[in-house]
Design an enzyme around this catalytic site. Structure first.
Site, short mmCIF file in Angstrom:
data_model
loop_
_atom_site.label_atom_id
_atom_site.label_comp_id
_atom_site.label_asym_id
_atom_site.label_seq_id
_atom_site.Cartn_x
_atom_site.Cartn_y
_atom_site.Cartn_z
N TYR A 185 29.83 42.21 24.39
CA TYR A 185 30.71 41.13 23.92
C TYR A 185 30.68 40.94 22.40
CZ TYR A 185 30.41 39.62 28.87
OH TYR A 185 30.41 39.55 30.23
N LYS A 194 23.20 41.41 28.75
CA LYS A 194 23.45 42.56 29.63
C LYS A 194 23.38 43.89 28.89
CE LYS A 194 26.78 39.56 31.93
NZ LYS A 194 27.51 38.94 30.82
N1 LIG Z 1 29.55 40.48 34.23
C1 LIG Z 1 30.79 40.77 33.99
O1 LIG Z 1 31.25 41.91 34.14
C2 LIG Z 1 31.73 39.67 33.53
C3 LIG Z 1 33.13 39.85 33.59
C4 LIG Z 1 33.93 38.80 33.19
C5 LIG Z 1 33.38 37.63 32.72
N2 LIG Z 1 32.02 37.49 32.65
C6 LIG Z 1 31.40 36.25 32.11
O2 LIG Z 1 32.04 35.12 32.61
C7 LIG Z 1 32.53 34.32 31.54
C8 LIG Z 1 33.77 33.55 31.96
O3 LIG Z 1 34.79 34.46 32.25
P1 LIG Z 1 36.18 33.96 32.86
O4 LIG Z 1 36.90 35.12 33.39
O5 LIG Z 1 35.94 32.80 33.78
O6 LIG Z 1 36.95 33.53 31.55
P2 LIG Z 1 37.46 32.13 31.00
O7 LIG Z 1 38.08 32.47 29.71
O8 LIG Z 1 36.36 31.13 31.02
O9 LIG Z 1 38.55 31.62 32.00
C9 LIG Z 1 39.49 32.48 32.66
C10 LIG Z 1 40.82 31.82 32.75
O10 LIG Z 1 40.73 30.50 33.27
C11 LIG Z 1 41.45 29.61 32.44
N3 LIG Z 1 40.78 28.31 32.41
C12 LIG Z 1 39.52 28.03 31.95
N4 LIG Z 1 39.24 26.73 32.13
C13 LIG Z 1 40.35 26.17 32.69
C14 LIG Z 1 40.69 24.85 33.11
N5 LIG Z 1 39.80 23.86 33.02
N6 LIG Z 1 41.91 24.66 33.64
C15 LIG Z 1 42.79 25.66 33.76
N7 LIG Z 1 42.53 26.95 33.38
C16 LIG Z 1 41.34 27.18 32.85
C17 LIG Z 1 41.43 30.25 31.07
O11 LIG Z 1 42.58 29.80 30.37
P3 LIG Z 1 42.67 29.87 28.77
O12 LIG Z 1 42.82 31.31 28.45
O13 LIG Z 1 43.86 29.05 28.48
O14 LIG Z 1 41.39 29.28 28.27
C18 LIG Z 1 41.49 31.71 31.39
O15 LIG Z 1 42.82 32.14 31.53
C19 LIG Z 1 32.74 35.31 30.39
O16 LIG Z 1 32.77 34.70 29.13
C20 LIG Z 1 31.53 36.19 30.57
O17 LIG Z 1 30.40 35.57 30.00
C21 LIG Z 1 31.19 38.47 33.06
#
Ligand SMILES: NC(=O)c1ccc[n+]([C@@H]2O[C@H](COP(=O)([O-])OP(=O)(O)OC[C@H]3O[C@@H](n4cnc5c(N)ncnc54)[C@H](OP(=O)(O)O)[C@@H]3O)[C@@H](O)[C@H]2O)c1
Length: 258
Positions: free
Chosen positions: A59, A89
């Site tokens: 990241y 990771k």
């Molecule tokens: N181990 C792995 O391979 C892996 C893979 C993916 C992620 N991760 C981890 O998980 C974390 C979170 O990933 P994530 O996929 O959940 O990404 P995120 O960026 O937290 O959220 C994903 C989507 O949900 C939307 N969202 C977030 N909060 C919201 C709310 N309260 N209401 C409506 N929509 C909302 C975001 O919109 P906006 O874009 O408008 O904010 C985005 O489109 C990453 O930062 C990383 O640390 C790990």
């Protein structure tokens, strides 16, 4: 200006010297990998009670996360680094027996900490050794040495540089291979999990083996999702539940969250 903090439930991890893991954490991945705002975002999250932060060599967010933790201690948002649970990771180009420990040492240097609370193999994929690059090239994939890489993870744990060790994006088949080789079994498998991608088989397997399943993309991943991007935030069922409760879809909890 006052701040509100919320108590976050914690999960006991099986690894001997690991502290309990706050069940709700903040992710720090961004694409493109630009982190101008990550340090301040982490500090703001700390202020409202977040104590678990998820990063990865891939990241590029280890330096700003480390800065935020140090600044959080200076400002008194947390009493010490020990109050913060840091997950990082191992990237695929380092999934080789001799590269695991050096990779964690690099992460620790970037984070400016002596240990991570949890160190995960990012993916069950091994790429030719080289710079951390994304997306990966198919021709760079090489066979994954499950036993040798896990030995490297166990070494990180034995040295106290990773209080707990685990994996990410592993299927039951991959976990079988790790468990067959493990002296210290994986504490956590971090996978995509949400109402549209519930991981029932994996959760049953991990419950039986004592591996905690941690969810990423609880609202559905937008670019990489196994659940198809908008399947959660555009779900009619969740929209109905949210409307009935006067909440947003993001605030609806489901059995897959527990
Ligand atoms: N181990 C792995 O391979 C892996 C893979 C993916 C992620 N991760 C981890 O998980 C974390 C979170 O990933 P994530 O996929 O959940 O990404 P995120 O960026 O937290 O959220 C994903 C989507 O949900 C939307 N969202 C977030 N909060 C919201 C709310 N309260 N209401 C409506 N929509 C909302 C975001 O919109 P906006 O874009 O408008 O904010 C985005 O489109 C990453 O930062 C990383 O640390 C790990």
């Amino acid at each position: 200006m006052g701040s509100t903090t919320a108590a976050v439930p914690e999960v006991a991890l099986p690894s001997g010297n690991a502290r309990p893991m706050p069940a709700i954490g903040m992710g720090t991945s961004k694409y493109p990998l630009v982190h101008e705002t990550t340090r301040d975002a982490v500090l703001a999250a700390m202020e409202v009670g977040f104590r678990h932060f998820d990063t990865a060599a891939l990241y590029g967010s280890e330096p700003p996360l480390g800065e935020a933790v140090a600044e959080g201690v200076r400002r008194g948002l947390v009493a010490s680094r020990e109050e913060v649970f840091i997950t990082s990771k191992l990237w695929c180009t380092r999934c080789h027996p001799g590269l695991v420990l050096p990779s964690l040492r690099e992460s620790l240097q970037k984070l400016q900490v002596e240990y991570v609370d949890l160190y995960l193999i990012h993916l069950p994929v091994s790429l030719k050794p080289g710079p951390t690059a994304f997306p990966a090239k198919r021709e760079d994939a090489v066979p994954f040495d499950f036993e040798g890489v896990w030995r490297g993870m166990e070494e990180c744990h034995r040295l106290g540089l990773a209080k707990a060790i685990g994996v990410s994006n592993f299927t039951t088949g991959h976990l079988d291979k790790i468990l067959a080789a493990a002296t210290v079994p994986p504490a956590v498998n971090q996978v995509e999990m949400n109402p549209a991608w519930q991981q029932r088989k994996l959760r049953a397997y991990c419950a039986e083996k004592g591996i905690h399943v941690a969810a990423y993309s609880p609202l559905g991943g937008q670019r990489w999702s196994g659940s198809g991007g908008n399947a959660v935030l555009e779900s009619e069922v969740l929209a109905e539940i949210a409307k009935a409760r006067g909440k947003s879809i993001a605030q609806v909890r489901t059995p897959a969250d527990r």
